[in-house]
Design an enzyme around this catalytic site. Structure first.
Site, PDB file in Angstrom:
ATOM      1  N   GLU A  49       3.627 -24.385  21.785  1.00 35.47           N
ATOM      2  CA  GLU A  49       4.104 -24.803  23.085  1.00 35.47           C
ATOM      3  C   GLU A  49       3.193 -23.994  24.254  1.00 35.47           C
ATOM      4  OE1 GLU A  49       8.033 -26.788  22.792  1.00 35.47           O
ATOM      5  OE2 GLU A  49       8.396 -24.738  22.986  1.00 35.47           O
ATOM      6  N   CYS A  89       1.523 -19.564  30.533  1.00 40.10           N
ATOM      7  CA  CYS A  89       2.249 -18.703  29.109  1.00 40.10           C
ATOM      8  C   CYS A  89       1.551 -19.173  28.161  1.00 40.10           C
ATOM      9  CB  CYS A  89       3.655 -18.609  29.275  1.00 40.10           C
ATOM     10  SG  CYS A  89       4.432 -17.865  27.979  1.00 40.10           S
ATOM     11  N   CYS A 147       6.506 -16.849  14.289  1.00 42.24           N
ATOM     12  CA  CYS A 147       6.092 -15.609  14.556  1.00 42.24           C
ATOM     13  C   CYS A 147       6.891 -14.651  13.301  1.00 42.24           C
ATOM     14  CB  CYS A 147       6.708 -14.862  15.778  1.00 42.24           C
ATOM     15  SG  CYS A 147       6.630 -13.139  16.105  1.00 42.24           S
ATOM     16  N   CYS A 203      12.721 -11.185  15.578  1.00 42.88           N
ATOM     17  CA  CYS A 203      13.736 -10.726  16.776  1.00 42.88           C
ATOM     18  C   CYS A 203      14.933 -11.797  16.636  1.00 42.88           C
ATOM     19  CB  CYS A 203      13.210 -10.797  18.167  1.00 42.88           C
ATOM     20  SG  CYS A 203      11.609  -9.520  18.132  1.00 42.88           S
ATOM     21  N   CYS A 243      15.213 -14.664  19.488  1.00 38.69           N
ATOM     22  CA  CYS A 243      13.971 -15.592  20.035  1.00 38.69           C
ATOM     23  C   CYS A 243      13.809 -16.739  19.173  1.00 38.69           C
ATOM     24  CB  CYS A 243      12.895 -14.610  19.834  1.00 38.69           C
ATOM     25  SG  CYS A 243      11.261 -15.469  20.029  1.00 38.69           S
ATOM     26  N   CYS A 268      11.257 -17.724  28.253  1.00 42.52           N
ATOM     27  CA  CYS A 268      10.956 -16.549  27.603  1.00 42.52           C
ATOM     28  C   CYS A 268      11.867 -16.587  26.082  1.00 42.52           C
ATOM     29  CB  CYS A 268      11.489 -15.059  27.911  1.00 42.52           C
ATOM     30  SG  CYS A 268      10.360 -14.657  29.296  1.00 42.52           S
TER      31      CYS A 268
HETATM   32  N1  SAH Z   1       5.878 -11.224  20.817  1.00 47.56           N
HETATM   33  C1  SAH Z   1       5.629 -10.667  22.195  1.00 47.56           C
HETATM   34  C2  SAH Z   1       5.552 -11.790  23.026  1.00 47.56           C
HETATM   35  C3  SAH Z   1       6.200 -13.051  23.077  1.00 47.56           C
HETATM   36  S1  SAH Z   1       8.199 -13.141  23.860  1.00 47.56           S
HETATM   37  C4  SAH Z   1       6.882  -9.909  22.329  1.00 47.56           C
HETATM   38  O1  SAH Z   1       7.905  -9.904  22.014  1.00 47.56           O
HETATM   39  O2  SAH Z   1       6.847  -9.172  23.231  1.00 47.56           O
HETATM   40  C5  SAH Z   1       8.047 -12.698  25.165  1.00 47.56           C
HETATM   41  C6  SAH Z   1       9.267 -11.802  25.739  1.00 47.56           C
HETATM   42  O3  SAH Z   1      10.311 -12.793  25.978  1.00 47.56           O
HETATM   43  C7  SAH Z   1       9.600 -10.687  24.942  1.00 47.56           C
HETATM   44  O4  SAH Z   1       9.839  -9.612  25.871  1.00 47.56           O
HETATM   45  C8  SAH Z   1      10.753 -11.052  24.058  1.00 47.56           C
HETATM   46  O5  SAH Z   1      11.505 -10.186  24.042  1.00 47.56           O
HETATM   47  C9  SAH Z   1      11.457 -11.996  25.340  1.00 47.56           C
HETATM   48  N2  SAH Z   1      12.514 -13.029  24.553  1.00 47.56           N
HETATM   49  C10 SAH Z   1      12.451 -13.554  23.500  1.00 47.56           C
HETATM   50  N3  SAH Z   1      13.454 -14.239  23.069  1.00 47.56           N
HETATM   51  C11 SAH Z   1      14.286 -14.280  24.448  1.00 47.56           C
HETATM   52  C12 SAH Z   1      15.309 -14.961  24.857  1.00 47.56           C
HETATM   53  N4  SAH Z   1      16.026 -15.641  24.137  1.00 47.56           N
HETATM   54  N5  SAH Z   1      15.972 -14.556  26.145  1.00 47.56           N
HETATM   55  C13 SAH Z   1      15.230 -13.838  26.873  1.00 47.56           C
HETATM   56  N6  SAH Z   1      13.926 -13.217  26.639  1.00 47.56           N
HETATM   57  C14 SAH Z   1      13.741 -13.309  25.480  1.00 47.56           C
HETATM   58 FE1  SF4 Z   2       8.104 -12.683  17.964  1.00 44.77          FE
HETATM   59 FE2  SF4 Z   2       9.738 -13.597  19.546  1.00 44.77          FE
HETATM   60 FE3  SF4 Z   2       9.971 -11.220  18.624  1.00 44.77          FE
HETATM   61 FE4  SF4 Z   2       8.092 -11.699  20.475  1.00 44.77          FE
HETATM   62  S1  SF4 Z   2      10.245 -11.735  20.607  1.00 44.77           S
HETATM   63  S2  SF4 Z   2       7.874 -10.468  18.357  1.00 44.77           S
HETATM   64  S3  SF4 Z   2       7.637 -13.976  19.737  1.00 44.77           S
HETATM   65  S4  SF4 Z   2      10.165 -13.067  17.295  1.00 44.77           S
END
Ligand code: SAH
Ligand code: SF4
Length: 348
Positions: free
Chosen positions: A87, A105, A112, A116, A119, A336
């Protein structure tokens, strides 16, 4: 088969030299790809024919395109040549002077590996790295989606699917191509790379003097709290991460953006704001607060407005500037952490 978008300008010149074509032809091919909308028909007929037969330069196909109800955010599910999907999000903001600002973006991986918990990309697991050209092609693709006569895209965030520093080489090659003065010429200061905190990658960015902006996802100011949300925090504890960030700031003479997804009752208490303030005190830092966006695999709620303001006020007392990320595109799951590949069979 060689994908043209995988090649930097130098690599393209070397590769065409192998075919017996000089710089002149390499420059024209580069301009055709990045300045003239991918139209190769003006190249010498024999070169054109060979490129068509032996290389790949088609842009990804749109499997699904969605526009948010406010019209400001568009999300594209793109199908890659092997059938995998990613996406890409196009966001429109009104700039301070009233002129529209467009930001793309970009994704750097299919899925990934970092896992996390909040996410959607982490919830789907890791499928594969994107090639440099698959990152570059997202920009070429979104440029074509802009209304006619609008300014070409100038702002990029590497914050889509994937962890860019887990795909370091390909991401750096893509950035070199995107910033090339003879091509798309995107200014490095208009590119932000966001990492979950891959320490060796941050050190390498500093050593290589990579000129774009860096954002580090924190979400917790103690190891125990961070590890509960961000599994790679076990591998790179906060002491190591902050040492790498200080090293980066010193070498690059740049401030770092720290991201903090605000989750009600998990990491949004005044005590946690104080812990963050103490962790970042004295650093050149800016905190981006992102109220949690909903994802299928995580049931917690975003922090409410009052608690967000209180959290921010505590950071201000530590001299830390912060911004609350505008919630955009949530209705089409383009916020995000909401991006994921198509589930099998979907939009086939
Ligand atoms: N992998 C990288 C970049 C992609 S995620 C990283 O983790 O930084 C981009 C941002 O979105 C990160 O700060 C991540 O922690 C945040 N993010 C992920 N899931 C989210 C959610 N459900 N709500 C708000 N922010 C989220
Ligand atoms: Fe991967 Fe999502 Fe964690 Fe970013 S926030 S490192 S995209 S799992």
């Amino acid at each position: 088969m060689q994908t043209l978008y995988d090649l930097t300008r130098e690599a393209m010149a070397a590769w065409l030299a192998d075919w017996g074509y000089g710089r002149y032809h390499a420059n024209r091919l580069w301009a055709a790809l990045y300045r003239h909308g991918g139209d190769l028909s003006g190249l010498r007929a024999d070169l054109h024919a060979r490129l068509v037969a032996e290389t790949r330069f088609a842009l990804p196909q749109t499997a699904v395109a969605q526009t948010s109800s406010d019209g400001y955010t568009r999300k594209f599910l793109l199908r890659l040549h092997d059938g995998q999907t990613i996406e890409t999000v196009l966001m429109q903001f009104e700039g301070r002077d009233g002129t529209p600002r467009t930001t793309a973006c970009l994704s750097t991986q299919v899925g990934c590996a970092m896992g996390c918990v909040f996410c959607a990309t982490g919830q789907m697991g890791f499928v594969r790295h994107l090639r440099p050209g698959e990152i570059v092609a997202q920009v070429l693709f979104v440029n074509r989606q802009l209304p006619p006569h609008s300014e070409p895209l100038r702002n990029i965030v590497l914050m889509g699917m994937g962890e860019p520093l887990h795909n370091y080489e390909n991401t750096m090659t893509a950035v070199e191509i995107l910033t090339d003065h003879h091509g798309l010429a995107i200014a490095p200061r208009h590119i932000t790379l966001s990492t979950v905190g891959v320490v060796p990658g941050i050190i390498r960015l500093a050593d290589e003097q990579r000129p774009f902006r860096l954002a580090v996802s924190l979400h917790g100011a103690t190891d125990a709290e961070r590890q509960a949300l961000v599994p790679p925090a076990r591998r790179w504890p906060l002491a190591e991460l902050m040492a790498a960030c200080r090293y980066y700031s010193k070498k690059r003479q740049r401030r770092i953006f720290f991201e903090w997804t605000l989750i009600a009752g998990q990491n949004d208490t005044p005590a946690q704001a104080h812990a963050l303030g103490q962790l970042l005190r004295g650093m050149q830092a800016h905190v981006n607060l992102i109220p949690l966006n909903p994802t299928p695999g995580y049931a917690e709620q975003p922090t409410g407005e009052t608690a967000v303001k209180q959290f921010q006020a505590i950071l201000t007392a530590y001299g830390l500037p912060s911004t609350v990320r505008q919630r955009r595109g949530i209705d089409i799951a383009a916020g995000c952490g909401q991006l994921k590949a198509a589930t099998p069979g979907y939009a086939a």
